[in-house]
Write a protein that holds these residues in place. Structure first.
Motif, PDB file in Angstrom:
ATOM      1  N   UNK A 214       0.832  -1.213   0.000  1.00  0.00           N
ATOM      2  CA  UNK A 214       0.000   0.000   0.000  1.00  0.00           C
ATOM      3  C   UNK A 214       0.857   1.249   0.000  1.00  0.00           C
ATOM      4  N   UNK A 215       1.928   1.182   0.824  1.00  0.00           N
ATOM      5  CA  UNK A 215       2.837   2.320   0.909  1.00  0.00           C
ATOM      6  C   UNK A 215       3.498   2.600  -0.445  1.00  0.00           C
ATOM      7  N   UNK A 216       3.920   1.502  -1.082  1.00  0.00           N
ATOM      8  CA  UNK A 216       4.547   1.648  -2.413  1.00  0.00           C
ATOM      9  C   UNK A 216       3.563   2.246  -3.404  1.00  0.00           C
ATOM     10  N   UNK A 217       2.300   1.753  -3.310  1.00  0.00           N
ATOM     11  CA  UNK A 217       1.276   2.261  -4.230  1.00  0.00           C
ATOM     12  C   UNK A 217       1.069   3.752  -4.002  1.00  0.00           C
ATOM     13  N   UNK A 218       1.029   4.120  -2.695  1.00  0.00           N
ATOM     14  CA  UNK A 218       0.832   5.523  -2.350  1.00  0.00           C
ATOM     15  C   UNK A 218       1.987   6.369  -2.881  1.00  0.00           C
ATOM     16  N   UNK A 219       3.204   5.828  -2.690  1.00  0.00           N
ATOM     17  CA  UNK A 219       4.380   6.544  -3.193  1.00  0.00           C
ATOM     18  C   UNK A 219       4.304   6.731  -4.692  1.00  0.00           C
ATOM     19  N   UNK A 220       3.931   5.631  -5.362  1.00  0.00           N
ATOM     20  CA  UNK A 220       3.855   5.686  -6.827  1.00  0.00           C
ATOM     21  C   UNK A 220       2.795   6.704  -7.238  1.00  0.00           C
ATOM     22  N   UNK A 221       1.677   6.715  -6.473  1.00  0.00           N
ATOM     23  CA  UNK A 221       0.596   7.649  -6.785  1.00  0.00           C
ATOM     24  C   UNK A 221       1.086   9.095  -6.610  1.00  0.00           C
ATOM     25  N   UNK A 222       1.786   9.314  -5.457  1.00  0.00           N
ATOM     26  CA  UNK A 222       2.272  10.676  -5.184  1.00  0.00           C
ATOM     27  C   UNK A 222       3.278  11.114  -6.246  1.00  0.00           C
ATOM     28  N   UNK A 223       4.126  10.155  -6.619  1.00  0.00           N
ATOM     29  CA  UNK A 223       5.131  10.473  -7.627  1.00  0.00           C
ATOM     30  C   UNK A 223       4.447  10.837  -8.948  1.00  0.00           C
ATOM     31  N   UNK A 224       3.431  10.034  -9.271  1.00  0.00           N
ATOM     32  CA  UNK A 224       2.693  10.282 -10.510  1.00  0.00           C
ATOM     33  C   UNK A 224       2.016  11.658 -10.448  1.00  0.00           C
ATOM     34  N   UNK A 225       1.437  11.942  -9.266  1.00  0.00           N
ATOM     35  CA  UNK A 225       0.719  13.208  -9.103  1.00  0.00           C
ATOM     36  C   UNK A 225       1.675  14.395  -9.219  1.00  0.00           C
ATOM     37  N   UNK A 226       2.881  14.220  -8.622  1.00  0.00           N
ATOM     38  CA  UNK A 226       3.860  15.304  -8.671  1.00  0.00           C
ATOM     39  C   UNK A 226       4.320  15.580 -10.093  1.00  0.00           C
ATOM     40  N   UNK A 227       4.107  14.593 -10.970  1.00  0.00           N
ATOM     41  CA  UNK A 227       4.602  14.737 -12.340  1.00  0.00           C
ATOM     42  C   UNK A 227       3.465  15.004 -13.324  1.00  0.00           C
ATOM     43  N   UNK A 228       2.243  15.094 -12.795  1.00  0.00           N
ATOM     44  CA  UNK A 228       1.094  15.182 -13.704  1.00  0.00           C
ATOM     45  C   UNK A 228       0.318  16.462 -13.468  1.00  0.00           C
ATOM     46  N   UNK A 229      -0.204  16.994 -14.535  1.00  0.00           N
ATOM     47  CA  UNK A 229      -1.030  18.185 -14.419  1.00  0.00           C
ATOM     48  C   UNK A 229      -2.416  17.763 -13.940  1.00  0.00           C
ATOM     49  N   UNK A 230      -2.870  18.402 -12.862  1.00  0.00           N
ATOM     50  CA  UNK A 230      -4.136  18.008 -12.237  1.00  0.00           C
ATOM     51  C   UNK A 230      -5.315  18.061 -13.196  1.00  0.00           C
ATOM     52  N   UNK A 231      -5.375  19.123 -13.964  1.00  0.00           N
ATOM     53  CA  UNK A 231      -6.574  19.324 -14.788  1.00  0.00           C
ATOM     54  C   UNK A 231      -6.619  18.381 -15.985  1.00  0.00           C
TER      55      UNK A 231
END
Ligand code: C2E
Ligand code: CA
Ligand code: CA
Length: 651
Positions: A214-231
């Motif tokens: 779960x932690x890895x998934x969260x990290x991957x999600x955060x990493x993806x989010x940090x690299x992705x435009x929200x809109x």
């Protein structure tokens, strides 16, 4: 109710079995790795124990005189060596597994199976051949430890092996001495205890692994989010930069074949105003999708607002931009949107992506409001312009504080006799870095960045102060026209500010004329503002008449005291024969609807004579004087250049 309870229990059981047996690849791998780690410890402990056992067996062999004990020791020595070899093999396997070396999974399973069989066989053998309690305990402990160690590898197989080994153990024990009830109970208790330990061990590891997953998934999600435009869901600038750096670090990349592109959707602000922000967002998502599809295989990211950046091959990029433009144009909207792009071809592989995007941006911004041109390449002049614009934005406040912003005055004269009737206040910026800046170089920038009201308030304040000084010094009172930008009506309350200023300096409202351009007359709020100006007693002048599109409607819907005819009508005055009848009609129209007229840009006596002959009341232009500092104006009044004897009785 009861059936519901049973169903819930069954459901929970199913969930437990599912989560225990059907593991995700991540959890499986995690458990395998943690097994390998404990396998190393187990193997090391067993190896140490067996070495000790082998040593003591050899010493016993050397000192023993008893033949029975000699054969007993030999058999055990072989068992110890076998177990030592088993431990060494397991150790080797675990080390390789942890290092990530390729090991065939079937071989891995065989190794584990052999290890289990040998270990348990050894345990039973020792217990069977040793009649003393110490040996039996030792065998149990060994078995239990090994089982715990291997149990987690495959729970069903291992519980089967553990149970089977207990039966075998009981069977061999029975051959030595009868199995009493207490031995059965003891063995059963030991079996249960070990099963529980094993189950618990496995459960703990599974939970740990799932938490970790779960932690890895969260990290991957955060990493993806940090690299992705929200809109839009496409990469953002952080990701763009990283990807671009990767491209340029590749020695095979030929920078001159690539280009950085910065895009703008012209009129997007109008789209937002017309359809609202959420519709604007939906539209941006669509645009992002179009760009991604058209520029497939290239690096695409959203910069901000309606701006996207792309790193792509130089060849074919124009066609791609056109394709995006065509697809955007297909959207049925009332607002005409144009997709524009600036690009920059990097000189070498050391180009900084951010600087390169900046250059592409300058190129893109240079296309603003150019109809018919959608693509521009960066050149160094653009950078100079952009730097100057940045300077203007950064320094407007300090320039006002340091009085680098000056108010120049340009005379307005009566057409019939050339005597002065007023002046127009025009801003100048005496920059220590750039020299004297003309309004055209800083006013559009201040407007774009919504800073224009600061300048207009400053000019207003300076004009009121200088009129007050004229009162004090008993100089001739010349009415001053002040320019208001369209944006002032959105950013401040110009009527309130002007009234405040008038009162602060104790001057008359008749000393000020308010100039508004027709392009600023766009919404109903403006009618209210204009009425307020008039009700406060200010004379309202319509600036640049004829330079926009809706001239006649403006005359119909709004009441102005003065029409300032744009200097554009006087350009090519002598060449273009159409100019004269047009100006004549405008002046006659203005007079008919009760407006006075002033023509700007009078540069020649021909122009002056013509305008006078057709009844234009006031004239402004280089023929009578360029915008000048206050001191020069006063000097020219004093030396008689400007005759103040016919100053108007202001409206
Ligand atoms: P505008 O209000 O139409 O001002 C008249 C412009 O025409 C001035 O340019 C003036 O120097 C120029 N001009 C006057 N006579 C002649 C002539 O005979 N021939 C030619 N070719 N030009 C002439 P300037 O001072 O460069 O100002 C340009 C524009 O900048 C102004 O146009 C006005 O829209 C804006 N502006 C200037 N000062 C301010 C200000 O304090 N606030 C705001 N909001 N706008 C200002
Ligand atoms: Ca003006
Ligand atoms: Ca004007």
């Amino acid at each position: 109710m009861e059936s519901g309870f049973v169903a819930r229990i069954i459901d929970k059981l199913k969930k437990f079995i599912n989560s225990s047996l059907f593991l995700s690849p991540y959890v499986k791998n995690y458990i395998l790795l943690s097994n390998a780690r404990s396998g190393i410890f187990m193997a090391a402990i067993i190896a140490a124990l067996e070495l000790w056992m082998i040593t003591s067996a050899i010493i016993n062999l050397a000192t023993s005189t008893d033949a029975y004990s000699f054969s007993w020791l030999c058999t055990h020595l072989v068992a110890y060596i076998l177990l030592l070899a088993n431990a060494v093999f397991l150790f080797w396997f675990c080390i390789h597994f942890l290092r990530g070396d390729e090991i065939n999974s079937r071989i891995g399973k065989i190794i584990k199976f052999v290890f289990v069989v040998i270990s348990i066989g050894f345990g039973i053998f020792i217990s069977y051949t040793s009649v003393d309690i110490r040996g039996q305990v030792f065998a149990f402990v060994t078995m239990a430890l090994f089982s715990i160690c291997v149990f987690v590898w495959h729970p069903i197989a291992c519980s089967f092996i553990l149970t089977l080994s207990f039966f075998l153990y009981m069977y061999f024990q029975g051959k030595i001495s009868p199995i009493t009830y207490s031995i059965k109970v003891n063995s059963f208790t030991a079996w249960i205890a070990m099963m529980m330990i094993c189950l618990n061990n496995r459960h703990q590891r599974r939970i740990e692994a799932q938490k970790d997953e779960n932690l890895e998934k969260l990290n991957a999600y955060l990493e993806h989010k940090a690299q992705t435009d929200d809109l839009t869901g496409i990469p953002n600038m952080i990701s763009f930069r990283a990807q671009a750096i990767d491209v340029f670090q590749n020695p095979e990349t030929d920078a001159s074949k690539l280009c950085f592109v910065f895009t703008n959707i012209e009129n997007f602000a109008n789209y937002n105003e017309t359809y609202g922000f959420s519709a604007g967002n939906v539209f941006l998502k669509k645009v992002a999708k179009i760009i991604k599809t058209v520029f497939e295989g290239d690096i695409v990211a959203r910069f901000s607002d309606d701006h996207f950046v792309i790193l792509c091959r130089r060849i074919g990029f124009e066609e791609k931009i056109k394709s995006v433009n065509t697809q955007i144009a297909h959207e049925e909207t009332f607002v005409k949107l144009i997709f524009k792009a600036g690009f920059y071809v990097p000189k070498d592989n050391f180009a900084s992506p951010i600087n390169a995007c900046d250059r592409a941006r300058y190129a893109c911004m240079s296309l603003k409001k150019y109809y018919g041109r959608d693509i521009a390449e960066y050149d160094d002049k653009l950078a100079t312009q952009a730097q100057q614009n940045q300077y203007i934005i950064n320094n407007i406040d300090s320039a006002m504080q340091n009085k680098y912003i000056k108010v120049f005055y340009q005379p307005v004269v009566w057409a019939e006799n050339g005597k002065i009737c007023g002046v127009e206040a025009l801003a100048r910026w005496e920059s220590p870095e750039y020299g004297l800046l003309q309004p055209m170089s800083f006013i559009p920038v201040l407007e774009e960045y919504h800073l224009i009201h600061k300048l207009d308030l400053y000019v207003m304040e300076t004009v009121c102060k200088e009129i007050h000084e004229a009162y004090v010094k008993k100089l001739p009172l010349i009415p001053v026209s002040i320019n208001f930008s369209r944006l002032d009506f959105e950013l401040i309350d110009p009527v309130l500010e002007l009234n405040r200023c008038i009162e602060t300096y104790g001057i008359s409202r008749k000393d000020i004329h308010v100039e508004i351009t027709e392009s600023s007359i766009t919404d109903s709020k403006l009618v209210e503002v204009m009425n307020n100006f008039r009700n406060s007693g200010f004379s309202l002048w319509l600036d640049d008449f004829g330079s926009g599109y809706s001239s006649l409607n403006v005359l119909k819907d709004f009441n102005f005291d003065m029409m300032k005819i744009d200097k554009g009508f006087l350009s090519e005055f002598s060449e273009n024969s159409k100019n004269r009848p047009i100006i004549t009609s405008i002046i006659s129209l203005a007079n008919k609807i009760g407006m006075q007229t002033l023509t700007e840009g009078v540069e020649t006596t021909d122009m002056r004579d013509f305008l006078t002959s057709i009844g234009c009341q006031r004239l402004q232009g280089y023929l009578f004087g360029k915008p000048m500092p206050k001191e020069e104006l006063i000097k020219k009044i004093k030396d008689g250049t400007y005759d103040t004897s016919m100053l108007p009785i202001a409206n």
